[in-house]
Write a protein that holds these residues in place. Structure first.
Motif: not given
Length: 205
Positions: A158-182
């Motif tokens: 699962v890749v998280a997408i939408g409005g991901i920035a350096l300021a908020n990417v930490d909040t996605l830790q421990h969600t089980g995602i495989a990565g972030v789309a930027v």
């Protein structure tokens, strides 16, 4: 075949080709692991030319290129895969059209859409929008907790997408995602290499 989805760059359509190649190249040097070419308004010819040029660049780095929506262009340039949304051709039809080894990503905004995508044979799921985004005007914000629900319910990445920035990417830790789309955070950065490096640092903390 497992592909590294850790830092997934989605291109910004308004960027001219020369700048696009430069930014993508710098972003890869900073650690981007996979790239999606997204063109919503380009003519087929323009999209094809851009895809061909980007594929050549990515091949030199051994980074997979995913084409958004346009299955014909993905096949024509021998891309690594295609990404489709809920309103595009159904996944089972796409699977019949593309080579066996193709990566097929599917956008999902609900648990049901994610489960259906896995059942129908998606390689990975793009889930969002996790934060408010300016890139996609029609993107619905994901209700709280849905991202974790999806990662627990499916076994494909699962890749998280939408409005991901350096300021908020930490909040996605421990969600089980495989990565972030930027998109914008890297595409509009003055120093894409540095920004990509910082994203990786935060993701891997």
């Amino acid at each position: 075949m497992n592909h590294d989805m850790t830092l997934y760059l989605v291109t910004e359509e308004s960027v001219p080709l020369n700048s696009l190649l430069k930014v993508v190249s710098q972003a890869i040097q900073g650690g981007v692991t996979i790239v999606q070419l997204r063109e919503k308004n380009s003519s087929g010819k323009k999209f094809y030319e851009k895809a061909k040029a980007l594929k050549k660049l990515l091949d030199s780095y051994d980074i997979p290129l995913i084409i958004n929506d346009r299955i014909d262009i993905a096949i024509a340039i021998n891309a690594a895969g295609v990404h489709i949304g809920q309103t595009d051709l159904p996944l089972e039809i796409v699977k019949r059209m593309v080579p066996k080894q193709f990566i097929i990503g599917v956008s999902a905004g609900t648990l049901e859409e994610a489960k259906n995508a896995e059942r129908d044979g998606a390689t990975y799921i793009g889930v969002g929008s996790v934060f408010p985004t300016g890139t996609k005007g029609d993107a619905k914000l994901l209700p709280h907790g849905v991202l974790e629900e999806i990662t627990k319910a499916v076994s494909i990445p699962v890749v998280a997408i939408g409005g991901i920035a350096l300021a908020n990417v930490d909040t996605l830790q421990h969600t089980g995602i495989a990565g972030v789309a930027v998109v914008s955070a890297i595409m509009k950065a003055n120093k894409p290499t540095l920004v990509a490096e910082k994203f990786l640092e935060k993701i891997k903390q």
